[in-house]
Scaffold this motif. Structure first.
Motif, PDB file in Angstrom:
ATOM      1  N   VAL A   1      31.898  -9.953  -6.685  1.00 27.98           N
ATOM      2  CA  VAL A   1      32.761 -10.087  -7.749  1.00 27.98           C
ATOM      3  C   VAL A   1      31.948 -11.514  -8.566  1.00 27.98           C
ATOM      4  O   VAL A   1      31.884 -12.522  -7.967  1.00 27.98           O
ATOM      5  CB  VAL A   1      34.192 -10.787  -7.510  1.00 27.98           C
ATOM      6  N   LEU A   2      31.519 -11.178  -9.783  1.00 28.31           N
ATOM      7  CA  LEU A   2      30.752 -12.285 -10.659  1.00 28.31           C
ATOM      8  C   LEU A   2      31.777 -12.438 -11.604  1.00 28.31           C
ATOM      9  O   LEU A   2      32.182 -11.937 -12.509  1.00 28.31           O
ATOM     10  CB  LEU A   2      29.629 -11.607 -11.202  1.00 28.31           C
ATOM     11  N   LEU A   3      31.960 -14.001 -11.642  1.00 27.78           N
ATOM     12  CA  LEU A   3      33.056 -14.549 -12.881  1.00 27.78           C
ATOM     13  C   LEU A   3      32.102 -15.078 -13.929  1.00 27.78           C
ATOM     14  O   LEU A   3      31.349 -15.979 -13.828  1.00 27.78           O
ATOM     15  CB  LEU A   3      33.649 -15.624 -12.126  1.00 27.78           C
ATOM     16  N   ALA A   4      32.352 -14.119 -15.252  1.00 30.15           N
ATOM     17  CA  ALA A   4      31.313 -14.417 -16.521  1.00 30.15           C
ATOM     18  C   ALA A   4      32.365 -14.551 -17.502  1.00 30.15           C
ATOM     19  O   ALA A   4      31.955 -14.292 -18.497  1.00 30.15           O
ATOM     20  CB  ALA A   4      30.468 -13.387 -16.354  1.00 30.15           C
ATOM     21  N   ALA A   5      33.527 -14.951 -17.494  1.00 29.61           N
ATOM     22  CA  ALA A   5      34.402 -15.085 -18.440  1.00 29.61           C
ATOM     23  C   ALA A   5      34.842 -16.140 -19.267  1.00 29.61           C
ATOM     24  O   ALA A   5      35.292 -16.673 -19.892  1.00 29.61           O
ATOM     25  CB  ALA A   5      35.744 -14.714 -18.107  1.00 29.61           C
ATOM     26  N   GLY A   6      33.953 -17.224 -18.380  1.00 32.28           N
ATOM     27  CA  GLY A   6      33.975 -18.625 -18.958  1.00 32.28           C
ATOM     28  C   GLY A   6      33.358 -18.988 -20.155  1.00 32.28           C
ATOM     29  O   GLY A   6      32.288 -18.075 -20.638  1.00 32.28           O
ATOM     30  N   ALA A   7      33.780 -20.068 -21.151  1.00 35.59           N
ATOM     31  CA  ALA A   7      33.189 -20.157 -22.380  1.00 35.59           C
ATOM     32  C   ALA A   7      31.763 -21.076 -22.110  1.00 35.59           C
ATOM     33  O   ALA A   7      30.896 -21.065 -22.962  1.00 35.59           O
ATOM     34  CB  ALA A   7      34.033 -21.300 -22.993  1.00 35.59           C
ATOM     35  N   GLY A   8      31.503 -21.583 -20.936  1.00 29.95           N
ATOM     36  CA  GLY A   8      30.308 -22.410 -20.783  1.00 29.95           C
ATOM     37  C   GLY A   8      30.269 -23.600 -21.666  1.00 29.95           C
ATOM     38  O   GLY A   8      29.259 -24.108 -21.990  1.00 29.95           O
ATOM     39  N   SER A   9      31.416 -24.276 -21.928  1.00 30.24           N
ATOM     40  CA  SER A   9      31.704 -25.342 -22.919  1.00 30.24           C
ATOM     41  C   SER A   9      30.668 -26.514 -22.319  1.00 30.24           C
ATOM     42  O   SER A   9      30.187 -27.032 -23.400  1.00 30.24           O
ATOM     43  CB  SER A   9      33.085 -25.694 -23.069  1.00 30.24           C
ATOM     44  N   ARG A  10      30.561 -26.911 -21.242  1.00 37.80           N
ATOM     45  CA  ARG A  10      29.670 -28.029 -20.999  1.00 37.80           C
ATOM     46  C   ARG A  10      28.471 -27.758 -21.137  1.00 37.80           C
ATOM     47  O   ARG A  10      27.658 -28.789 -21.309  1.00 37.80           O
ATOM     48  CB  ARG A  10      29.964 -28.361 -19.368  1.00 37.80           C
TER      49      ARG A  10
END
Length: 93
Positions: free
Chosen positions: A6-15
């Motif tokens: 399971v790969l979690l790729a829904a984050g905004a990557g804001s940092r």
């Protein structure tokens, strides 16, 4: 025993300033490198959790192979919301 990645790729990557998983590394998006590494390990299935806001950009940029893509409709709720979506998708396999 079958193993599912399971790969979690829904984050905004804001940092990172946004778009982290689409950022190029050695000419390919970072997510492509991750998917390639997961494929080399050889899980029976791979589920990738994406955000509706960025899924179309990923669809154009990534070679998915057999990875199943699912959408987290509430990524603003954080990592645990993506994890719940990913686990639910695994349960449906």
């Amino acid at each position: 025993m079958n193993v599912t990645g399971v790969l979690l790729a829904a984050g905004a990557g804001s940092r990172f300033g946004g778009g982290k998983l689409l950022a190029p590394l050695a000419g390919r998006p970072i997510l492509q490198h991750v998917l390639d590494a997961v494929a080399a390990v050889g899980p029976a299935e791979t589920v990738v959790v994406l955000s509706p806001a960025t899924s179309s950009a990923f669809e154009r940029a990534i070679e998915w192979r057999r990875a199943r893509r699912v959408l987290n409709g509430r990524p603003e709720e954080g990592l645990s919301s993506s994890l719940r979506v990913g686990i639910a998708a695994v349960a449906e396999l």
